[in-house]
Design a protein around this motif. Sequence first.
Motif, PDB file in Angstrom:
ATOM      1  N   GLY A   9       0.821  -1.203   0.000  1.00  0.00           N
ATOM      2  CA  GLY A   9       0.000   0.000   0.000  1.00  0.00           C
ATOM      3  C   GLY A   9       0.856   1.254   0.000  1.00  0.00           C
ATOM      4  N   GLY A  10       0.196   2.397  -0.176  1.00  0.00           N
ATOM      5  CA  GLY A  10       0.924   3.656  -0.168  1.00  0.00           C
ATOM      6  C   GLY A  10       0.137   4.768  -0.798  1.00  0.00           C
ATOM      7  N   LEU A  11       0.819   5.857  -1.068  1.00  0.00           N
ATOM      8  CA  LEU A  11       0.223   7.038  -1.682  1.00  0.00           C
ATOM      9  C   LEU A  11       0.592   7.088  -3.149  1.00  0.00           C
ATOM     10  N   VAL A  12      -0.398   7.288  -3.997  1.00  0.00           N
ATOM     11  CA  VAL A  12      -0.171   7.352  -5.433  1.00  0.00           C
ATOM     12  C   VAL A  12      -1.100   8.392  -6.034  1.00  0.00           C
ATOM     13  N   LEU A  18      -0.420   0.498  -8.287  1.00  0.00           N
ATOM     14  CA  LEU A  18       0.157  -0.129  -7.107  1.00  0.00           C
ATOM     15  C   LEU A  18      -0.066  -1.623  -7.215  1.00  0.00           C
ATOM     16  N   ARG A  19       0.805  -2.381  -6.575  1.00  0.00           N
ATOM     17  CA  ARG A  19       0.635  -3.826  -6.510  1.00  0.00           C
ATOM     18  C   ARG A  19       0.629  -4.245  -5.046  1.00  0.00           C
ATOM     19  N   LEU A  20      -0.474  -4.810  -4.617  1.00  0.00           N
ATOM     20  CA  LEU A  20      -0.588  -5.326  -3.257  1.00  0.00           C
ATOM     21  C   LEU A  20      -0.225  -6.808  -3.235  1.00  0.00           C
ATOM     22  N   SER A  21       0.382  -7.210  -2.138  1.00  0.00           N
ATOM     23  CA  SER A  21       0.701  -8.622  -1.924  1.00  0.00           C
ATOM     24  C   SER A  21       0.161  -9.052  -0.571  1.00  0.00           C
ATOM     25  N   CYS A  22      -0.192 -10.317  -0.472  1.00  0.00           N
ATOM     26  CA  CYS A  22      -0.639 -10.878   0.803  1.00  0.00           C
ATOM     27  C   CYS A  22      -0.086 -12.291   0.897  1.00  0.00           C
ATOM     28  N   ALA A  23       0.768 -12.494   1.886  1.00  0.00           N
ATOM     29  CA  ALA A  23       1.392 -13.797   2.084  1.00  0.00           C
ATOM     30  C   ALA A  23       0.782 -14.495   3.294  1.00  0.00           C
ATOM     31  N   ALA A  24       0.396 -15.727   3.096  1.00  0.00           N
ATOM     32  CA  ALA A  24      -0.125 -16.554   4.185  1.00  0.00           C
ATOM     33  C   ALA A  24       0.987 -17.445   4.712  1.00  0.00           C
ATOM     34  N   SER A  25       1.059 -17.563   6.031  1.00  0.00           N
ATOM     35  CA  SER A  25       2.081 -18.413   6.636  1.00  0.00           C
ATOM     36  C   SER A  25       1.506 -19.119   7.854  1.00  0.00           C
ATOM     37  N   LEU A 118      -3.073   0.444   3.755  1.00  0.00           N
ATOM     38  CA  LEU A 118      -3.756   1.652   3.307  1.00  0.00           C
ATOM     39  C   LEU A 118      -3.305   2.044   1.909  1.00  0.00           C
ATOM     40  N   VAL A 119      -4.290   2.286   1.058  1.00  0.00           N
ATOM     41  CA  VAL A 119      -4.048   2.820  -0.281  1.00  0.00           C
ATOM     42  C   VAL A 119      -4.703   4.189  -0.360  1.00  0.00           C
ATOM     43  N   THR A 120      -3.909   5.185  -0.686  1.00  0.00           N
ATOM     44  CA  THR A 120      -4.418   6.547  -0.817  1.00  0.00           C
ATOM     45  C   THR A 120      -4.129   7.045  -2.217  1.00  0.00           C
ATOM     46  N   VAL A 121      -5.176   7.456  -2.915  1.00  0.00           N
ATOM     47  CA  VAL A 121      -5.037   7.966  -4.281  1.00  0.00           C
ATOM     48  C   VAL A 121      -5.385   9.449  -4.273  1.00  0.00           C
TER      49      VAL A 121
END
Length: 123
Positions: A9-12, A18-25, A118-121
């Motif tokens: 996430g981030g500000l764009v 943007l590319r979000l990732s989610c890793a399960a462990s 958080l993704v902020t556009v």
Amino acid sequence: QVQLVESGGGLVQAGGSLRLSCAASGSIFSINAMAWYRQSPGKQRELVAAITSGGSTNYVDSVKGRFTISRDNAKNTVYLQMNSLKPEDTAVYYCNAGVTYYSGSLLPFMIYWGKGTLVTVSS
């Protein structure tokens, strides 16, 4: 047991990507469907995109043609590529997964959530 951790996430600026990732462990036996949800202030959490273990996908109408969900089963990771971002895409994005996990001699099933990113556009 199982943890989901989102990143990316981030500000764009509007029109950006943007590319979000989610890793399960954790003690994972298998993962069924994985999904991304989002929640904006004052609004209910909504399903953005989902993908089955076999790769079938579905999207909310507002992101069709702009967002792409994918997964790497070997890495227990789901991605959300977000292009042509709009200010209305601003939200906390949550990862969700249906996981069968090891618990002694049992294989229970549970829905897990990440803590969100958080993704902020900006316009």
